[in-house]
Design an enzyme around this catalytic site. Structure first.
Site, PDB file in Angstrom:
ATOM      1  CE  LYS A  10       3.358  79.423  15.726  1.00 33.22           C
ATOM      2  NZ  LYS A  10       3.534  78.930  17.135  1.00 33.22           N
ATOM      3  CE1 TYR A  50      -1.592  79.871  18.821  1.00 32.49           C
ATOM      4  CE2 TYR A  50      -1.207  82.180  18.284  1.00 32.49           C
ATOM      5  CZ  TYR A  50      -0.906  80.832  18.114  1.00 32.49           C
ATOM      6  OH  TYR A  50       0.083  80.456  17.224  1.00 32.49           O
ATOM      7  CG  ASN A 113       6.395  76.765  17.921  1.00 31.93           C
ATOM      8  OD1 ASN A 113       5.901  77.726  17.339  1.00 31.93           O
ATOM      9  ND2 ASN A 113       5.670  75.886  18.581  1.00 31.93           N
ATOM     10  CG  HIS A 116      -1.026  77.678  13.992  1.00 29.97           C
ATOM     11  ND1 HIS A 116      -1.384  77.399  15.296  1.00 29.97           N
ATOM     12  CD2 HIS A 116      -2.147  77.523  13.246  1.00 29.97           C
ATOM     13  CE1 HIS A 116      -2.685  77.108  15.326  1.00 29.97           C
ATOM     14  NE2 HIS A 116      -3.173  77.180  14.098  1.00 29.97           N
ATOM     15  CD  GLU A 127      -6.611  76.978  14.168  1.00 27.05           C
ATOM     16  OE1 GLU A 127      -5.885  76.535  13.248  1.00 27.05           O
ATOM     17  OE2 GLU A 127      -6.468  76.638  15.364  1.00 27.05           O
TER      18      GLU A 127
HETATM   19  P1  IDP Z   1       0.771  73.738  18.926  1.00 20.40           P
HETATM   20  O1  IDP Z   1       1.224  75.004  18.228  1.00 20.40           O
HETATM   21  O2  IDP Z   1       1.758  72.611  18.713  1.00 20.40           O
HETATM   22  O3  IDP Z   1      -0.645  73.360  18.624  1.00 20.40           O
HETATM   23  P2  IDP Z   1      -0.192  74.706  21.506  1.00 20.40           P
HETATM   24  O4  IDP Z   1      -0.110  73.943  22.781  1.00 20.40           O
HETATM   25  O5  IDP Z   1      -1.532  74.853  20.864  1.00 20.40           O
HETATM   26  O6  IDP Z   1       0.860  74.044  20.493  1.00 20.40           O
HETATM   27  O7  IDP Z   1       0.433  76.143  21.803  1.00 20.40           O
HETATM   28  C1  IDP Z   1       0.301  77.189  20.863  1.00 20.40           C
HETATM   29  C2  IDP Z   1       1.619  77.914  20.770  1.00 20.40           C
HETATM   30  O8  IDP Z   1       1.890  78.561  22.006  1.00 20.40           O
HETATM   31  C3  IDP Z   1       2.831  76.996  20.529  1.00 20.40           C
HETATM   32  O9  IDP Z   1       3.040  76.748  19.170  1.00 20.40           O
HETATM   33  C4  IDP Z   1       3.964  77.772  21.150  1.00 20.40           C
HETATM   34  O10 IDP Z   1       4.499  78.734  20.242  1.00 20.40           O
HETATM   35  C5  IDP Z   1       3.292  78.515  22.280  1.00 20.40           C
HETATM   36  N1  IDP Z   1       3.461  77.822  23.566  1.00 20.40           N
HETATM   37  C6  IDP Z   1       2.864  76.684  23.975  1.00 20.40           C
HETATM   38  N2  IDP Z   1       3.226  76.343  25.209  1.00 20.40           N
HETATM   39  C7  IDP Z   1       4.093  77.307  25.627  1.00 20.40           C
HETATM   40  C8  IDP Z   1       4.831  77.533  26.844  1.00 20.40           C
HETATM   41  O11 IDP Z   1       4.757  76.763  27.813  1.00 20.40           O
HETATM   42  N3  IDP Z   1       5.621  78.643  26.858  1.00 20.40           N
HETATM   43  C9  IDP Z   1       5.738  79.488  25.805  1.00 20.40           C
HETATM   44  N4  IDP Z   1       5.049  79.324  24.650  1.00 20.40           N
HETATM   45  C10 IDP Z   1       4.247  78.246  24.556  1.00 20.40           C
HETATM   46 MG    MG Z   2      -2.465  74.248  19.111  1.00 17.67          MG
END
Ligand code: IDP
Ligand code: MG
Length: 133
Positions: A10, A50, A113, A116, A127
């Site tokens: 990212k 997303y 974070n 991805h 994807e």
């Molecule tokens: P993942 O990346 O571990 O699969 P997902 O639940 O698919 O997690 O969420 C996609 C991305 O959205 C996450 O990597 C994170 O950057 C962001 N995200 C997920 N939940 C939250 C939240 O509650 N607040 C802000 N960003 C979030």
């Molecule tokens: Mg995800």
């Protein structure tokens, strides 16, 4: 079973100069980098990737963030590549991610974070076609 997965470093991680260390971890567990490209994510690609999060409070911020600067897009393959990559990445929230995982070691916040990775072989197929056609 040999699987393919879509992995994306990212914008925050590219900006912080973490690409080499992250790619090194992928190589260290024996996964193969089939394809790797530095570039930006279009709004169309972000909203397709997303789609499952549309309508959630963090969705607009997530799309703005992932389109904010260069990312590294990768097709990665190997034995159980999807779960192996998810394990290497660690929990979604860096605060919950174990030390030794990519998010646990480098992640600063839930939105920034670091990385991805597809959550299933079906997501990977979807994807990979969004980002590599
Ligand atoms: P993942 O990346 O571990 O699969 P997902 O639940 O698919 O997690 O969420 C996609 C991305 O959205 C996450 O990597 C994170 O950057 C962001 N995200 C997920 N939940 C939250 C939240 O509650 N607040 C802000 N960003 C979030
Ligand atoms: Mg995800």
């Amino acid at each position: 079973m040999i699987q393919k997965t879509y992995v994306m470093i990212k914008p925050d991680a590219v900006a912080r100069g973490l690409v080499g260390r992250i790619v090194g971890r992928v190589e260290a567990v024996g996964l193969t980098i089939d394809r790797m490209e530095l570039g930006s994510v279009t709004l169309e690609q972000a909203s397709a990737n997303y789609a499952e999060h549309q309508g959630k409070p963090f969705y607009d911020g997530l799309v703005a963030y992932i389109t904010s600067g260069p990312v590294v897009k990768m097709q990665i393959s190997g034995e159980e590549a999807v779960p192996v990559m998810r394990k290497l990445m660690g929990a979604t929230n860096p605060k919950d991610a174990a030390p030794g995982t990519i998010r646990g070691d480098f992640g600063l916040s839930l939105d920034a974070n670091i990385i991805h990775g597809s959550d299933s072989p079906e997501s990977a197929e979807r994807e990979l076609s969004i980002f590599f056609g």
